[in-house]
Design an enzyme around this catalytic site. Structure first.
Site, PDB file in Angstrom:
ATOM      1  N   GLN A 132       2.260  -6.052  -3.155  1.00  0.00           N
ATOM      2  CA  GLN A 132       2.696  -6.256  -1.962  1.00  0.00           C
ATOM      3  C   GLN A 132       3.833  -5.255  -1.726  1.00  0.00           C
ATOM      4  O   GLN A 132       3.893  -4.531  -2.303  1.00  0.00           O
ATOM      5  CB  GLN A 132       2.879  -7.774  -1.534  1.00  0.00           C
ATOM      6  CG  GLN A 132       1.389  -8.494  -1.201  1.00  0.00           C
ATOM      7  CD  GLN A 132       1.097  -8.886  -2.602  1.00  0.00           C
ATOM      8  OE1 GLN A 132       1.499  -9.499  -3.584  1.00  0.00           O
ATOM      9  NE2 GLN A 132      -0.409  -8.727  -2.766  1.00  0.00           N
ATOM     10  N   ASP A 154       0.826  -1.159   0.034  1.00  0.00           N
ATOM     11  CA  ASP A 154      -0.075   0.123   0.071  1.00  0.00           C
ATOM     12  C   ASP A 154       0.659   1.251   0.170  1.00  0.00           C
ATOM     13  O   ASP A 154       0.527   2.341   0.685  1.00  0.00           O
ATOM     14  CB  ASP A 154      -0.883   0.003   1.156  1.00  0.00           C
ATOM     15  CG  ASP A 154      -1.768  -1.247   1.204  1.00  0.00           C
ATOM     16  OD1 ASP A 154      -2.386  -1.638   0.005  1.00  0.00           O
ATOM     17  OD2 ASP A 154      -2.207  -1.776   2.404  1.00  0.00           O
ATOM     18  N   GLY A 184      -4.430  -4.454  -3.849  1.00  0.00           N
ATOM     19  CA  GLY A 184      -5.492  -3.335  -4.247  1.00  0.00           C
ATOM     20  C   GLY A 184      -4.640  -2.050  -4.519  1.00  0.00           C
ATOM     21  O   GLY A 184      -4.175  -1.525  -3.625  1.00  0.00           O
ATOM     22  N   HIS A 185      -4.830  -1.612  -5.832  1.00  0.00           N
ATOM     23  CA  HIS A 185      -4.037  -0.760  -6.417  1.00  0.00           C
ATOM     24  C   HIS A 185      -5.023   0.557  -6.744  1.00  0.00           C
ATOM     25  O   HIS A 185      -5.819   0.265  -7.667  1.00  0.00           O
ATOM     26  CB  HIS A 185      -3.134  -0.981  -7.387  1.00  0.00           C
ATOM     27  CG  HIS A 185      -1.877  -2.170  -7.050  1.00  0.00           C
ATOM     28  ND1 HIS A 185      -0.845  -2.629  -7.807  1.00  0.00           N
ATOM     29  CD2 HIS A 185      -1.723  -2.665  -5.744  1.00  0.00           C
ATOM     30  CE1 HIS A 185      -0.145  -3.444  -7.076  1.00  0.00           C
ATOM     31  NE2 HIS A 185      -0.819  -3.614  -5.757  1.00  0.00           N
ATOM     32  N   LYS A 191       1.610   2.077  -5.266  1.00  0.00           N
ATOM     33  CA  LYS A 191       2.064   1.259  -6.567  1.00  0.00           C
ATOM     34  C   LYS A 191       1.459   1.528  -7.567  1.00  0.00           C
ATOM     35  O   LYS A 191       1.554   1.783  -8.711  1.00  0.00           O
ATOM     36  CB  LYS A 191       2.241  -0.198  -6.219  1.00  0.00           C
ATOM     37  CG  LYS A 191       3.171  -0.622  -5.345  1.00  0.00           C
ATOM     38  CD  LYS A 191       3.486  -2.149  -4.841  1.00  0.00           C
ATOM     39  CE  LYS A 191       2.166  -2.334  -4.317  1.00  0.00           C
ATOM     40  NZ  LYS A 191       1.967  -2.055  -2.753  1.00  0.00           N
TER      41      LYS A 191
HETATM   42  P1  GDP Z   1      -0.789   0.511  -3.452  1.00  0.00           P
HETATM   43  O1  GDP Z   1      -1.384  -0.939  -3.138  1.00  0.00           O
HETATM   44  O2  GDP Z   1       0.476   0.327  -3.192  1.00  0.00           O
HETATM   45  O3  GDP Z   1      -1.132   0.705  -4.834  1.00  0.00           O
HETATM   46  O4  GDP Z   1      -1.693   1.477  -2.596  1.00  0.00           O
HETATM   47  P2  GDP Z   1      -3.169   1.612  -2.385  1.00  0.00           P
HETATM   48  O5  GDP Z   1      -3.799   2.042  -3.666  1.00  0.00           O
HETATM   49  O6  GDP Z   1      -3.577   0.366  -1.615  1.00  0.00           O
HETATM   50  O7  GDP Z   1      -3.034   2.553  -1.091  1.00  0.00           O
HETATM   51  C1  GDP Z   1      -2.513   3.958  -1.333  1.00  0.00           C
HETATM   52  C2  GDP Z   1      -3.678   4.871  -1.136  1.00  0.00           C
HETATM   53  O8  GDP Z   1      -2.992   6.401  -1.068  1.00  0.00           O
HETATM   54  C3  GDP Z   1      -4.637   4.989  -2.060  1.00  0.00           C
HETATM   55  O9  GDP Z   1      -5.728   5.343  -1.758  1.00  0.00           O
HETATM   56  C4  GDP Z   1      -3.995   6.251  -3.015  1.00  0.00           C
HETATM   57  O10 GDP Z   1      -5.147   6.808  -3.477  1.00  0.00           O
HETATM   58  C5  GDP Z   1      -3.621   7.128  -2.013  1.00  0.00           C
HETATM   59  N1  GDP Z   1      -2.315   8.001  -2.430  1.00  0.00           N
HETATM   60  C6  GDP Z   1      -1.581   7.447  -3.350  1.00  0.00           C
HETATM   61  N2  GDP Z   1      -0.434   8.469  -3.501  1.00  0.00           N
HETATM   62  C7  GDP Z   1      -0.879   9.418  -2.508  1.00  0.00           C
HETATM   63  C8  GDP Z   1      -0.326  10.731  -2.064  1.00  0.00           C
HETATM   64  O11 GDP Z   1       0.711  11.365  -2.568  1.00  0.00           O
HETATM   65  N3  GDP Z   1      -1.099  11.563  -1.114  1.00  0.00           N
HETATM   66  C9  GDP Z   1      -2.360  11.039  -0.712  1.00  0.00           C
HETATM   67  N4  GDP Z   1      -2.814  11.754   0.156  1.00  0.00           N
HETATM   68  N5  GDP Z   1      -2.504   9.820  -0.848  1.00  0.00           N
HETATM   69  C10 GDP Z   1      -1.786   9.150  -1.954  1.00  0.00           C
HETATM   70  P1  IMO Z   2      -0.999  -4.179  -2.309  1.00  0.00           P
HETATM   71  O1  IMO Z   2      -0.313  -4.855  -3.586  1.00  0.00           O
HETATM   72  C1  IMO Z   2      -0.983  -4.736   2.120  1.00  0.00           C
HETATM   73  C2  IMO Z   2      -0.826  -8.839   3.717  1.00  0.00           C
HETATM   74  C3  IMO Z   2      -2.194  -9.235   4.470  1.00  0.00           C
HETATM   75  C4  IMO Z   2      -1.701 -10.308   5.453  1.00  0.00           C
HETATM   76  C5  IMO Z   2      -0.218 -10.870   4.549  1.00  0.00           C
HETATM   77  C6  IMO Z   2      -0.715 -12.332   3.919  1.00  0.00           C
HETATM   78  O2  IMO Z   2      -2.275  -3.560  -2.388  1.00  0.00           O
HETATM   79  O3  IMO Z   2      -0.118  -3.417  -1.556  1.00  0.00           O
HETATM   80  P2  IMO Z   2      -2.286 -13.052   1.957  1.00  0.00           P
HETATM   81  O4  IMO Z   2      -3.576 -12.640   1.529  1.00  0.00           O
HETATM   82  O5  IMO Z   2      -1.229 -12.197   0.646  1.00  0.00           O
HETATM   83  O6  IMO Z   2      -1.920 -14.476   1.917  1.00  0.00           O
HETATM   84  O7  IMO Z   2      -1.986 -12.200   3.150  1.00  0.00           O
HETATM   85  O8  IMO Z   2       0.017  -9.932   3.607  1.00  0.00           O
HETATM   86  N1  IMO Z   2      -1.219  -8.475   2.122  1.00  0.00           N
HETATM   87  C7  IMO Z   2      -1.008  -7.115   2.026  1.00  0.00           C
HETATM   88  N2  IMO Z   2      -0.835  -5.817   2.659  1.00  0.00           N
HETATM   89  N3  IMO Z   2      -1.144  -4.387   0.819  1.00  0.00           N
HETATM   90  C8  IMO Z   2      -1.385  -5.614   0.000  1.00  0.00           C
HETATM   91  O9  IMO Z   2      -1.272  -5.564  -1.393  1.00  0.00           O
HETATM   92  C9  IMO Z   2      -1.284  -6.964   0.514  1.00  0.00           C
HETATM   93  N4  IMO Z   2      -1.432  -8.293   0.107  1.00  0.00           N
HETATM   94  C10 IMO Z   2      -1.174  -8.979   1.207  1.00  0.00           C
HETATM   95  O10 IMO Z   2      -2.736  -8.342   5.128  1.00  0.00           O
HETATM   96  O11 IMO Z   2      -1.016  -9.517   6.459  1.00  0.00           O
HETATM   97 MG    MG Z   3      -2.856  -1.601  -1.795  1.00  0.00          MG
END
Ligand code: GDP
Ligand code: IMO
Ligand code: MG
Length: 424
Positions: A223, A13, A40-41, A16
């Site tokens: 991840q 998170d 979840g991206h 990415k």
């Molecule tokens: P990922 O799994 O690495 O793609 O990240 P996620 O999408 O799960 O979580 C990142 C969250 O931060 C999302 O809700 C994005 O919209 C938000 N986000 C990304 N870049 C920024 C930033 O520079 N500032 C803020 N405030 N939010 C951001």
């Molecule tokens: P993105 O790509 C954050 C964590 C789960 C758990 C561990 C194992 O959005 O960054 P799994 O279901 O993979 O066997 O769970 O890894 N986990 C993540 N945490 N972002 C993710 O993906 C994750 N994918 C798995 O919360 O601790």
């Molecule tokens: Mg994510």
């Protein structure tokens, strides 16, 4: 033209989705190499907000071919729903390519993921319950069913029977569950084949050729480094290799074809699920990070644990991935704190650690050694030029760079595509 890998360097998170979207503007191929719909991206462009779990984050650009490579585990029902979701939003997915060697997540994988977690009780990992761990377990046990098996009903049914014989014993005898029947699964999965067939190909060959033809290729991690099966905080990890080595095995290319490895780090740090987390803030400051940063899981909606940036972990990620550049995200969230802390070392069980500890007992007992840096306490979300950032924000960025010896070339200051500062 060699390719670029963009990957998370914390516990996921990091942003990415938005970073991959940024690199996709000029890309020809954007490739997921590991993981599945545990990811979840998020991408935000104007009014449009996309949450992607299987399809690479380059999909919004019409010239991009998104690729699901061999190292992924694919839940076909989720994939088809994601294709439909994108189509409904007017985003074309016709160019999507899927490796015939990718493994399928089966209903019994989801079931096992759920019951195994329940069984672990207080020791549970806090998985996403999407069947990721059990699907990779079957892959390595050579009992997996692959995408290509969907196109050979006889083989598919045979493999399913064999797998279920084993799984049903485990489900009924160990976990006290009802056995699962083969016929409805075969019917459901074989029905997916027709829609998937035109998308399935030899993605290793496709990408090898693309790189030879001078195409721009981006590998998108899911991840993060600290969730890596080999290099993460085992056993509180995912079951794949988000680190750069995962690109090579997951795609089927050689190391010379990757010339740039961009690490994505949040300006602070978060973690979902259980496991050690040295800089975690279980106080009002942590609560404010969650609130201001909107730190709730994209996949499960769970509250993310938050804490100060950990430079010990970041230096570790630099090392295990051979990072060439860093992309720092969510710097705007830190605008709300007067003083910022960064962990520069740990103490644990009476000793000082400057490197990420290998022993889990040591890691669990870590107390961070913090350095304090002044905050800037002013909104930076509108800033697009590095020189216009407050001096304290530049100081924070340059302090990190100095500590980890990798240039921070991009800084995001908001979730929107345009909310970005590119260093000259
Ligand atoms: P990922 O799994 O690495 O793609 O990240 P996620 O999408 O799960 O979580 C990142 C969250 O931060 C999302 O809700 C994005 O919209 C938000 N986000 C990304 N870049 C920024 C930033 O520079 N500032 C803020 N405030 N939010 C951001
Ligand atoms: P993105 O790509 C954050 C964590 C789960 C758990 C561990 C194992 O959005 O960054 P799994 O279901 O993979 O066997 O769970 O890894 N986990 C993540 N945490 N972002 C993710 O993906 C994750 N994918 C798995 O919360 O601790
Ligand atoms: Mg994510």
């Amino acid at each position: 033209m060699p390719a670029t890998a963009v990957l998370g360097v914390q516990w996921g998170d990091e942003g990415k989705g938005r970073v991959t979207d940024f690199f996709s503007e000029n890309a020809d191929y954007v490739v997921r190499y590991q993981g599945g719909n545990n990811a979840g991206h998020t991408i935000i462009v104007g009014e449009q907000r996309l949450a992607l779990s299987l399809i690479p984050s380059g999909v919004m650009y019409p010239q991009v071919t998104p690729v699901i490579a061999s190292g992924m585990v694919v839940d076909p029902k989720v994939l088809l729903a994601e294709i439909d979701m994108l189509t409904a939003k007017g985003i074309d997915t016709a160019r999507l390519k899927i490796s015939s060697n990718a493994h399928l997540i089966m209903p019994y994988h989801r079931k096992l993921d759920a019951v195994m977690e329940r069984f672990l009780g207080r020791s549970q990992i806090g998985t996403t319950k999407k069947g990721i761990g059990p699907a990779y377990t079957d892959k390595f046990a050579r009992q997996g069913i692959r995408v290509q098996d969907l196109f050979d009903p006889k083989i598919f049914r045979e493999k399913l029977e064999i797998a279920l014989e084993d799984k049903n014993k485990i489900l009924s005898r160990v976990y006290n569950q009802l056995p699962i029947e083969a016929a409805p699964i075969a019917e459901e999965y074989l029905a997916y084949a027709e829609r998937l067939l035109p998308l399935v190909t030899d993605t290793s060959l496709l990408l090898w050729q693309a790189i030879r033809d001078g195409k721009e290729v981006i590998f998108e991690g899911a991840q993060g480094t600290l969730l890596d099966i080999d290099h993460g905080t085992y056993p509180f990890v995912t079951s794949s290799s988000p680190t750069v080595g995962g690109v090579l095995t997951g795609v089927g290319i050689g190391p010379k074809d990757i010339h740039r490895v961009v690490g994505i780090a949040k300006a602070y740090i978060s973690r979902v699920g259980t496991g050690p987390f040295p800089t975690e803030l279980r106080d009002e400051i942590g609560d404010r990070m969650v609130e201001i940063g909107g730190e709730f899981g994209t996949v499960t909606g769970r509250r993310r644990r938050c804490g100060w940036l950990d430079l010990v972990a970041l230096r570790y990620a630099v090392r295990v991935n051979g990072l060439t550049d860093l992309f720092l995200t969510k710097l705007d969230v830190l605008s709300h704190f007067d003083t910022l802390k960064v962990a520069v070392g740990y103490t644990s069980l009476g000793e000082r650690y400057d490197e990420f500890p290998r022993q889990q007992r040591v890691l669990y007992n870590c107390t961070p050694v913090y350095e304090e840096l002044p905050g800037w306490s002013t909104d930076i979300s509108h800033i697009r030029a590095y020189g216009e950032l407050p001096a304290e924000a530049r100081n924070y960025i340059e302090y990190i760079e100095e500590a980890v010896q990798v240039p921070i070339r991009w800084i995001s200051v908001g979730p929107e595509r345009q909310q970005l500062v590119e260093r000259p």
